[in-house]
Structures are given as C-alpha cells and as structure tokens.
Design a protein around this motif. Structure first.
Motif, mmCIF file in Angstrom:
data_model
loop_
_atom_site.group_PDB
_atom_site.id
_atom_site.type_symbol
_atom_site.label_atom_id
_atom_site.label_comp_id
_atom_site.label_asym_id
_atom_site.label_seq_id
_atom_site.Cartn_x
_atom_site.Cartn_y
_atom_site.Cartn_z
ATOM 1 N N ILE A 213 74.455 14.351 -5.529
ATOM 2 C CA ILE A 213 73.693 15.002 -4.471
ATOM 3 C C ILE A 213 74.599 15.919 -3.658
ATOM 4 C CG2 ILE A 213 72.374 14.614 -2.354
ATOM 5 C CD1 ILE A 213 71.363 12.015 -3.565
ATOM 6 N N PRO A 214 74.321 17.224 -3.655
ATOM 7 C CA PRO A 214 75.131 18.127 -2.828
ATOM 8 C C PRO A 214 74.723 18.017 -1.361
ATOM 9 C CG PRO A 214 73.453 19.372 -4.025
ATOM 10 C CD PRO A 214 73.324 17.943 -4.470
ATOM 11 N N SER A 215 75.690 17.960 -0.470
ATOM 12 C CA SER A 215 75.391 17.858 0.959
ATOM 13 C C SER A 215 74.726 19.121 1.493
ATOM 14 C CB SER A 215 76.673 17.580 1.753
ATOM 15 O OG SER A 215 77.596 18.649 1.605
ATOM 16 N N SER A 216 74.771 20.201 0.726
ATOM 17 C CA SER A 216 74.221 21.483 1.162
ATOM 18 C C SER A 216 72.701 21.550 1.094
ATOM 19 C CB SER A 216 74.817 22.619 0.323
ATOM 20 O OG SER A 216 74.750 22.330 -1.056
ATOM 21 N N ILE A 217 72.015 20.488 0.629
ATOM 22 C CA ILE A 217 70.548 20.533 0.580
ATOM 23 C C ILE A 217 69.914 20.243 1.934
ATOM 24 C CG2 ILE A 217 70.513 19.840 -1.836
ATOM 25 C CD1 ILE A 217 69.293 17.107 -0.691
ATOM 26 N N TYR A 218 70.706 19.788 2.910
ATOM 27 C CA TYR A 218 70.153 19.364 4.192
ATOM 28 C C TYR A 218 70.190 20.473 5.251
ATOM 29 C CZ TYR A 218 70.779 14.784 2.024
ATOM 30 O OH TYR A 218 70.716 13.713 1.171
ATOM 31 N N GLY A 219 70.363 21.726 4.833
ATOM 32 C CA GLY A 219 70.614 22.820 5.748
ATOM 33 C C GLY A 219 69.436 23.215 6.619
ATOM 34 N N ASN A 220 69.719 24.114 7.568
ATOM 35 C CA ASN A 220 68.710 24.640 8.471
ATOM 36 C C ASN A 220 69.074 26.073 8.828
ATOM 37 O OD1 ASN A 220 66.473 24.650 10.452
ATOM 38 N ND2 ASN A 220 66.652 22.422 10.273
ATOM 39 N N ASN A 221 68.212 26.721 9.583
ATOM 40 C CA ASN A 221 68.409 28.117 9.978
ATOM 41 C C ASN A 221 68.481 28.249 11.489
ATOM 42 O OD1 ASN A 221 67.745 30.544 7.757
ATOM 43 N ND2 ASN A 221 67.002 28.515 7.135
ATOM 44 N N ALA A 222 69.467 28.996 11.962
ATOM 45 C CA ALA A 222 69.480 29.450 13.348
ATOM 46 C C ALA A 222 68.884 30.856 13.374
ATOM 47 C CB ALA A 222 70.902 29.446 13.896
ATOM 48 N N ASN A 223 68.528 31.335 14.558
ATOM 49 C CA ASN A 223 68.058 32.709 14.683
ATOM 50 C C ASN A 223 68.470 33.270 16.031
ATOM 51 O OD1 ASN A 223 65.924 32.208 16.712
ATOM 52 N ND2 ASN A 223 64.981 31.020 15.059
ATOM 53 N N LEU A 224 68.252 34.572 16.198
ATOM 54 C CA LEU A 224 68.796 35.257 17.361
ATOM 55 C C LEU A 224 67.956 35.137 18.617
ATOM 56 C CD1 LEU A 224 70.030 38.504 15.583
ATOM 57 C CD2 LEU A 224 71.428 36.634 16.443
ATOM 58 N N TRP A 225 66.707 34.677 18.510
ATOM 59 C CA TRP A 225 65.838 34.631 19.688
ATOM 60 C C TRP A 225 65.697 33.228 20.277
ATOM 61 C CZ3 TRP A 225 64.118 35.590 14.727
ATOM 62 C CH2 TRP A 225 63.259 34.635 14.165
ATOM 63 N N VAL B 62 63.724 19.194 -4.340
ATOM 64 C CA VAL B 62 64.939 20.018 -4.467
ATOM 65 C C VAL B 62 65.971 19.294 -5.316
ATOM 66 C CG1 VAL B 62 66.966 20.768 -3.133
ATOM 67 C CG2 VAL B 62 64.678 21.479 -2.430
ATOM 68 N N LEU B 63 66.136 17.999 -5.071
ATOM 69 C CA LEU B 63 67.086 17.222 -5.859
ATOM 70 C C LEU B 63 66.636 17.074 -7.305
ATOM 71 C CD1 LEU B 63 68.074 14.426 -3.326
ATOM 72 C CD2 LEU B 63 69.505 16.304 -4.152
ATOM 73 N N LYS B 64 65.370 16.736 -7.519
ATOM 74 C CA LYS B 64 64.878 16.550 -8.875
ATOM 75 C C LYS B 64 64.979 17.835 -9.692
ATOM 76 C CE LYS B 64 61.172 14.199 -9.745
ATOM 77 N NZ LYS B 64 59.783 13.666 -9.665
ATOM 78 N N ASN B 65 64.790 18.976 -9.031
ATOM 79 C CA ASN B 65 64.862 20.264 -9.719
ATOM 80 C C ASN B 65 66.252 20.878 -9.679
ATOM 81 O OD1 ASN B 65 61.952 21.271 -10.590
ATOM 82 N ND2 ASN B 65 61.728 20.098 -8.700
ATOM 83 N N LYS B 66 67.199 20.150 -9.118
ATOM 84 C CA LYS B 66 68.620 20.507 -9.171
ATOM 85 C C LYS B 66 68.906 21.875 -8.565
ATOM 86 C CE LYS B 66 69.114 17.540 -13.215
ATOM 87 N NZ LYS B 66 69.487 17.406 -14.634
ATOM 88 N N ILE B 67 68.469 22.028 -7.318
ATOM 89 C CA ILE B 67 68.771 23.215 -6.528
ATOM 90 C C ILE B 67 70.005 22.924 -5.693
ATOM 91 C CG2 ILE B 67 67.903 24.736 -4.704
ATOM 92 C CD1 ILE B 67 65.068 24.100 -5.740
ATOM 93 N N GLY B 68 70.931 23.868 -5.626
ATOM 94 C CA GLY B 68 72.229 23.584 -5.031
ATOM 95 C C GLY B 68 72.280 23.578 -3.523
ATOM 96 N N LEU B 69 71.449 24.414 -2.880
ATOM 97 C CA LEU B 69 71.467 24.508 -1.413
ATOM 98 C C LEU B 69 70.030 24.696 -0.951
ATOM 99 C CD1 LEU B 69 73.851 26.526 0.881
ATOM 100 C CD2 LEU B 69 71.387 26.854 1.126
ATOM 101 N N ALA B 70 69.690 24.069 0.157
ATOM 102 C CA ALA B 70 68.380 24.267 0.775
ATOM 103 C C ALA B 70 68.558 24.297 2.281
ATOM 104 C CB ALA B 70 67.399 23.168 0.369
ATOM 105 N N ALA B 71 67.832 25.189 2.950
ATOM 106 C CA ALA B 71 67.917 25.306 4.408
ATOM 107 C C ALA B 71 66.522 25.534 4.965
ATOM 108 C CB ALA B 71 68.849 26.455 4.810
ATOM 109 N N ARG B 72 66.086 24.617 5.802
ATOM 110 C CA ARG B 72 64.741 24.692 6.382
ATOM 111 C C ARG B 72 64.676 25.812 7.415
ATOM 112 N NH1 ARG B 72 61.522 22.629 10.602
ATOM 113 N NH2 ARG B 72 59.507 21.744 9.916
#
Length: 580
Positions: free
Chosen positions: A91-103, A401-411
């Motif tokens: 399990i890559p730790s990069s699947i738990y990501g998120n997004n910041a934004n400027l506003w 995401v894990l089952k389909n083996k995606i390397g990074l995910a960010a909500r």
C-alpha cells in the motif's frame, strides 16, 4: 507461496497448547482453525503504482490497552473469506492525499485545523488548486509584463485575466510560503501543478520558453522539497485558460484552440527545463506528470477533449513519468440518491483504469504510474457532499484505488465554499451556518479511521453474494489483519469472517461509523462507537481518544455492519512462543 513443513506445523501445535499469546495474556488462547499456513510473498510492483511505492514503510498495529467490551454476532447471514497469504499489492502512503487551494485562507494559522490534518496524515497535499493553477504566478504579486490583462473564454469572448499570485500574503488566501509551512507542519509532501496556460496565452516573444522558465524557477526555489509535479490542470477541457487564445497577441504562431499534440510538444520543453533545474539543486528524482482524459468523452464535449488522449500519447514519446487523471464519479450537478452515489466507486474506478491503460497500449506507450489527484462527487441539491454518505463513498474510493493499483490519490479538497452544502471541502471554510472554520466534515472521520486500521499490504478478501456491502482487507507487518467494511444497504448485516493462512489471536477491535437522523439519508453528522458531535454537523471532537469496541475471539470471528455504515476492524494474530 510456501507452505509450512510438517515439523514446523507440529511446533505450532505445541506452541498453541503450551503457551499463551504475549498480548492480553490473561485472556484464554484460541484454538487454530486452519492447519495449512502459507507465507506471504509480495508481488511485483504494478506499473500503475511504480515509484509511488519507493517510500513504502512497514506498518505495525499496537493493540489498544483500553477498549470497550462488546459482543460479536453468533448468527450471520454473509461470509467474507480473507486470504492472509495472498498479497495484492503493498500500500503506497500516497493514496491518502488531499488538495489545498488558494481561496481557503492561511490554513497554517488555524492550530486545531493543522492538528486535524496532521492526525489525518494525508502524506500528500496538492497545490495550488485546480484550474487556478493555469493562471497562477508563484513568484509574483502582480501581473508580469508578458501576461495579458484579458483572457479568452471558450466562447471567444474575453474577460479580465484574474491571475493569482504566490506572493500574495493577505489573510484570505494562502501564499506559496504558507503552503510550504503547511507541508512541514503536517509532515506532508507536495504535488505541485505548474502553470501550463502561460505557455498558451503569454504575450512574450516565446511564451513556451517563458512558461518553461517559470516552472523551472519554481523547481529551483523548491530546492528539492517536492518530488511530484504536473504540467497543467485538466488542460484538455474548454474551461481551462489554455484552451483558447487570442492569436493576435500570440508571437510564436500557435493555433487558437489547444489539442493533445500541441500539449505534448510543450510538455517536453517544459519538463526538460524542470529536470535541468532539479538536477542543479540535487533533486534528480523529480517526477513530472502529464494530463490524461480518464473516460470516453461525451458527444457534446469539444474536439480537444475527444481527441486528447490519442494526440497526446502519439506525441509524448514516453517523456512523462506518470499520468494524471481526475474523477468526480457521479453525474454532474444531479440530485443523486445515496444508493446511486455508493455504487459508483467500484464500477467507475475499474472502467477508468481499463480506459486509461487501453489508451496507452493502443498508442504504443508503456504503462506508467497513475495519480488520481482530484476525486470527489458531483451530486448536489441535498447536501450530499458534506454528508456521512460521502464519507462512506470516500472509504470505497480508497479501497478501489488500492484494488485497481493506482499509485497516488488526492481528494478534492481541504476547504472550499459552503454553497448550501454543495461543498467539496473536508473542513468547513467558515461560511457554514453555526459551524466554526476548520470543523471536520464526516469524510474526515471515515478517512482517518480507514488509514488507522488499514495495514501496509492489501490482501485478498472475497464475499459471498449475500449483502450489499464491500470489504477491503489488509495486513500489518507485525502480522495482524485490518479490514474496512462499507454497508451500502439500509438494513444491518452480520458477517462471518473466514481467515485462511492465519492463526487467529485473542482479540479483535473495531470502530463503527454511522450517520444520524438529520437531513434525511444525507446526515451531516457521523457517530463513532456511539459518540457524536456537539455541533449541528461533523463528528466527535474526541475522535483520537474514543475507545475501540473489542471482543475476545473464541471459535467465531464475526462483525455487525449497521445500515449505511463504515466499520473498521483489526484482528490480532496468535503470537506463538515455543516452550521447552
């Protein structure tokens, strides 16, 4: 897989009969159910994950010393079979990501919010945020001389450029240095989207070179802090600033409308400049992503969108290190029911990855890692986006995401805008009635407990046909099993767990997350092991100290899934000692 020898198995039987587990030693030891024990063997890293596993680290689970005794069901109506020995992927730790934004303002100044983000452990925080990335000048506080005062919209009319600036340090926005402080304070790394639009609308003599320099200078300023970068945001679409330009202002002969071939040509120029800058600061491991369309485009979309993948991939020459995709899963701005929303993760994720891999292979490209660095739902009208249901949806996304083996995910995203509940933000941005800025929404708690009870390897779990639920199984490096369940049904279900190639230990621990009765099926609250919020929305403030439920395991390992719930379980292994 290797099976234990007869001698080894005999020792195990002796151990089971002669000694007790070193965990909770006052509890009675269970009797092993399955005498055939196969070892775990890690599979080869999937090409779609690739280097996102480079930073993988073993993860252990310390059994809680304090818990709330609870019972497990004796009668069950569905069975899940877990094979501890069958590892699907690390399990890559990069699947738990998120997004910041400027506003969303200076997130770093909100101490409770920073604490919650740190507890969440997103590991990856993307910046500067969606379409703004293509009108963002990281090193400026006002319009640079080679940027126009107006930009052309998709329909051919013009509007004020509305550029955003990394040196704007006003409280209502987040400056570039604020972003780096947020990464440091939350022990996160970045994924940065550079301004590709400038390569199109720039009014200098060589706008592509100007955009390449802007990106390379950012890499220099970053000075090795960031490994993952991408060139542009959703640039295949007519809502991006790069889509249509005023050719009267352009000085290098670019066409009015963008296409995938032109982006590929520009990508290679910009990426080369970025890699040279990275090498100069000793960051030779920089990774740069190109933007792909994630599914078959609808007929009403422009030709740029429809032909994007084909023209991009026939001209990219394998210069991208990975490919970036976005998905908001549900139909755009429709008032979807909970049942519709909860069915999308499994099908849509699988279809997306099949589509993207086929696009690569059909154009003669090798399969490379994928980053799903924007995901959420588009459903609107009933406060779906801020609901417990969207929290359940988040668990399903992480599992798929894990089952389909995606390397990074960010909500998408940490904070947004209330819009009467049509708000993608994981935290309130201060405009939600009677809710303070930074208050966590239900999705926060679902993702927090998913990661807390998910190990470092995804292992096989199969359910029988009874019950509308999903299950994702994992193992920890110290031998325990972690499970995540989502019950999509409106009725409760009891699950029997059959654990193959695993000597069950003495206890299991779990957290149960359910909604409340407010707002119909889209409760804005989440209740965790009976603990709810004191506010009109969100979850319990003491989420980090809530005791798990726990039960001794005798001859039965089972779990109850309440209606419309997420349930997270850890099962101890039998820690055996040979007594002589």
């Amino acid at each position: 897989m290797k099976k234990l020898t007869l001698i080894a198995f005999t020792i195990i039987l002796l151990q089971c009969s002669c000694s007790k587990s070193d965990e909770n030693s006052s509890d009675p030891a269970p009797t092993p159910e399955d005498p055939v024990i196969e070892e775990q063997i890690d599979p080869a890293t999937a090409n779609t994950i690739g280097f996102f596993l480079d930073n993988w680290a073993a993860k252990n689970f310390t059994s809680p010393a304090s818990f709330t005794d609870a019972t497990i069901p004796e009668a069950t109506n569905s069975t899940v079979t877990v094979d501890y020995a069958n590892v699907i992927t690390k399990i890559p730790s990069s699947i738990y990501g998120n997004n910041a934004n400027l506003w969303s303002g200076k997130l770093i100044t909100n101490t409770p919010l920073v604490t919650d983000i740190s507890n969440l452990k997103p590991n990856i925080i993307r910046f500067p945020g969606g379409s703004i990335s293509d009108i963002y000048f990281w090193n400026a506080s006002s319009n640079p001389p080679t940027a126009p005062s107006k930009l052309m919209k998709a329909d051919g009319t013009e509007e004020n450029s509305g550029f955003w600036f990394g040196k704007n340090d006003e409280d209502w926005t987040i400056s570039l240095d604020n972003y780096y402080q947020l990464l440091q304070s939350t022990s996160s790394k970045g994924i940065i989207t550079i301004n590709y639009g400038y390569a199109r609308y720039g009014i200098g003599s060589n706008p592509v070179a100007d955009a390449a320099k802007l990106a390379a200078d950012w890499v220099t300023y970053d000075n090795g802090r960031t490994q993952y970068w991408e060139i542009g945001n959703e640039v295949y679409a007519d809502w991006e600033a790069s889509y249509r330009i005023n050719t009267a202002n352009n000085k290098d002969g670019q066409p009015e409308l963008l296409n995938g071939q032109l982006y590929a040509q520009h990508f290679k120029i910009i990426a080369e400049a970025m890699r040279k800058a990275a090498a100069a600061v000793g960051n030779s491991n920089i990774k740069i992503g190109a933007i792909m369309v994630e599914s078959s485009p609808a007929s009403y979309l422009p030709d740029c969108y429809k032909t994007w993948n084909d023209k991009l991939l026939k001209n990219i020459e394998n210069k991208a290190d990975y490919y970036v995709i976005h998905n908001y899963y549900t139909n755009y701005n429709t008032n979807a029911a909970a049942s519709e929303i909860l069915e999308t993760p499994k099908k849509v994720t699988a279809d997306m990855m099949t589509f993207c891999k086929n696009a690569l292979t059909s154009t003669g490209n090798e399969i490379k890692p994928f980053a799903l660095d924007e995901w959420n739902i588009f459903s609107t009208g009933s406060k779906q986006q801020v609901s417990h249901i969207n929290g359940m949806h988040a668990v399903l996304i992480l599992g798929e995401v894990l089952k389909n083996k995606i390397g990074l995910a960010a909500r998408w995203d940490l904070a947004n805008a209330w819009a009467n509940g049509d708000d993608h933000g994981m935290f309130s941005n201060g405009d939600e009635p009677n809710i303070p800025k930074g208050n966590p929404r239900p999705a926060f708690y679902h993702m927090y407990y998913f990661q807390k009870y998910m190990g470092d390897r995804l292992i096989e779990a199969n359910k029988d046909t009874n019950g509308n639920y999903e299950v994702y199984a994992s193992s920890f490096s110290d031998g325990k099993i972690g499970l995540a369940f989502v019950n999509k049904a409106t009725t409760s279900i009891n699950i029997k767990l059959k654990l193959n190639n695993f000597l069950t230990g003495k206890r299991m621990f779990w957290y149960t997350l359910i909604g409340d009765t407010d707002n119909g099926e889209f409760s804005r609250k989440v209740i965790i092991n009976g603990n709810g919020p004191t506010l009109t929305a969100g979850g319990p403030a003491n989420y980090t100290t809530i005791k798990p439920f726990s039960s001794l395991i005798t001859n039965n390992t089972s779990v109850t899934l309440p209606a419309r719930s997420s349930v997270f379980v850890v099962i101890e292994k039998n820690k055996l000692k040979l007594s002589i």
